[in-house]
Structure formats: structure tokens, C-alpha cells
Design an enzyme around this catalytic site. Sequence first.
Site, PDB file in Angstrom:
ATOM      1  N   TYR A 145      -2.597 -12.356  -5.385  1.00 14.68           N
ATOM      2  CA  TYR A 145      -1.340 -11.672  -5.083  1.00 14.68           C
ATOM      3  C   TYR A 145      -1.386 -10.165  -5.364  1.00 14.68           C
ATOM      4  O   TYR A 145      -1.091  -9.352  -4.474  1.00 14.68           O
ATOM      5  CB  TYR A 145      -0.188 -12.331  -5.841  1.00 14.68           C
ATOM      6  CG  TYR A 145       1.144 -11.655  -5.636  1.00 14.68           C
ATOM      7  CD1 TYR A 145       1.769 -11.664  -4.395  1.00 14.68           C
ATOM      8  CD2 TYR A 145       1.773 -10.991  -6.689  1.00 14.68           C
ATOM      9  CE1 TYR A 145       2.987 -11.028  -4.198  1.00 14.68           C
ATOM     10  CE2 TYR A 145       2.989 -10.356  -6.508  1.00 14.68           C
ATOM     11  CZ  TYR A 145       3.593 -10.379  -5.257  1.00 14.68           C
ATOM     12  OH  TYR A 145       4.793  -9.734  -5.072  1.00 14.68           O
ATOM     13  N   LYS A 149      -1.093  -7.103  -2.528  1.00 14.05           N
ATOM     14  CA  LYS A 149       0.021  -6.157  -2.601  1.00 14.05           C
ATOM     15  C   LYS A 149      -0.490  -4.730  -2.742  1.00 14.05           C
ATOM     16  O   LYS A 149       0.094  -3.789  -2.182  1.00 14.05           O
ATOM     17  CB  LYS A 149       0.950  -6.508  -3.770  1.00 14.05           C
ATOM     18  CG  LYS A 149       1.714  -7.807  -3.608  1.00 14.05           C
ATOM     19  CD  LYS A 149       2.695  -7.774  -2.444  1.00 14.05           C
ATOM     20  CE  LYS A 149       3.933  -6.986  -2.756  1.00 14.05           C
ATOM     21  NZ  LYS A 149       4.944  -7.038  -1.672  1.00 14.05           N
TER      22      LYS A 149
END
Length: 350
Positions: A145, A149
Site C-alpha cells: 500500500y 501510494k
Amino acid sequence: MVTGGAGFLGQHIVSLLQTKAPHVREIRVLDLKLYNNFLGHSDRKPISSVIGSVTDLSILAEALKGVDSVYHIAGKISYGTFPDFKGMYNINVEGTANLIKACLLNDVKRFIYCSTVDVVIGYDDIIDGNEANTAPPTEFLFPGYPETKYKAECLVLKANGTPTQNGSLLQTMSLRANVMYGEGDPYYITNGLRNARDSNGTLYQVGNGTALFQPVYVGNTAWAFICADKELTGNSKLGGKFYFIPDDTPQQNTFEFMEPFLEVRGYRLSSIKFPFRLVYIFLLFSELVVKALSPLIKINLPAESYSVKYINMTLTFSSMRARQELGFKPIFSPEEAKQRSLLYYKHMEL
């Protein structure tokens, strides 16, 4: 346009666009599901809901016609023993790249991206981190993640100053959001309540309680996006920058912070604090075992080593630059945020 506007943070942004953003004439929401106002605010301005994914460039190109500002909130979070790495890359990175293309095709003026403080979190504490002294780590604490991002954030900031189809310049900005609590929360406090429910009403404490955490009320995070949009409208020199945006929620240990939300449901913290190192090593060993077995069978563990590590690190950030340059000042006090949140968590369906 608010991508992910039917979700947790997106709903709070839409609410404030309706009630505290006089410069906004019309609101559009793009999400995988139909927008449904679950906060109960008054809809004073026209709002339309577009069902679609940021991975579909044709939908984006059509939906952005006539749009001045994009708040890009949509993203995929996948944790657990076997995170969906491909899904996160497709949505968080490729979806953001598609959205930038669609903005350039439609002469969108401003693009404000929702990043996360996870893009700077490795295995070391961060105390009063700011934009100048806090860089991405050599290894992210969470798998998948934060990396996706951060890659998307880099795409957004690199796009600042890119000419659009009519020759104007796209201005971009990234806001690095803290872990949020409040109405609609699908993760933070909600997971703590579910863990307590599944353990006979007790949330087990891990660690000695000295690590400080910095959650943020979702309404204040939402307000930061509107402040950023207004300031970026009149000051192109802010384009290409990123900001940390914590509010005034007291910094405290995550278990201490969760206690009133547990109590309002009739739950409690365990009286025993389990040693962090012991639990952490046990989970690391368990992960090695289940990953070795994964070609034959996939077993999802109830907790991850990196999550236990996360809540036993001191992670605090400064909003000084956002306050100075974006005019960001939290509009919900810690006490108001707590009371709104208590009411929500008391009655939410687990």
C-alpha cells in the site's frame, strides 16, 4: 470532482463542499457505488454521481468535462497475510495516471491528491515529522500500500505545471493524511471494536503503552482539501508540494485513545499488557510458516506483525507548513470530534 466521494473521507469532503465552500458551484462524485449522503448534511448545490473506476480512462474523460478541481481520494487498501498487490497497483498507480491524463484532456485547473503518512513510515519512530526532515524509508513498514501510494504521489507532483489541451497549466498538490477516525470509519476504531467483540468484549493490549500515536478526525482532514483548493487557486507557487495535515487530536497511545470508544459499546481493554517483542516474534514466525504453506493452502492470520509494530511506534507529524501556506486550521475541536465519533461508534453496525 471527488473521486471516492461515496466513501469515508470522500463523504466528509462532499459535506464541507456543500456547507463551507462558497467558491464551489457544483459537485460531482466518482465512485464504484452510487453516492448516498449518509452524513445527513443539506445538499445546497447540485451534485451528480458517476459510477465508475479510475482504471477506466473513457469514463474519466467524460466525467471530467467542465470540472475545475479534482480531489483524488479513491484508492485501494489491502492488508492481511496476503495483500492484493496487483489490485493496489492497478488502482492506486495506474488509476492515478489515468486521472491525470483525463484532467489534461479536459483542461482541469487543480488536482489535489490524497496521500498518506504511510509513505514515510519504515521501522523507526518519527517524532514531529515535517516536510523537510521526513523522507520515504528504504523499506516501507507495510507491504504494497505505501509503495503504490508513494508512486502515485510522485506522478501527481511531477504533473504539476503540465500544459493541458487548451494550453493552460495543471496545478497539483498532495496531502498526506494520518489515520482517521469518525463517522463512516471502515478501519481504525471499527477494527478495534470488532476485535473486542470477537474476544468476549475485550481488546487485548500489546506493548507497554509508551508509544504515541496521532489519529486525526476525518472532518478536519476533509477541511484540509478545501483549504488547499482555495489557496492553490490563487497561488500557483504552491503547486508541486506535499503537506502533512494532522489536527489537534491529543497524541496518546493507541489503546488509550480507543478506550472511550470501547466503553461506549460496553467493551474494555485487557488488564494485562502483552509484551510487544514476544508477540511480534511469534507473528513473524507464524507468517513464515503460512507463507511456506501458501502453495498448498492459504491461511490468513488474525493479526500481522507489521500492524503490531505500527501501534508500538511513536509516529507524530507537524502541520505547521499546511497552517502557514494553506491557511489550514482544524474546524472541529478535539472534544467536538470525540463527541461526534462516540455517537457514531455507539450505534454503528459491527
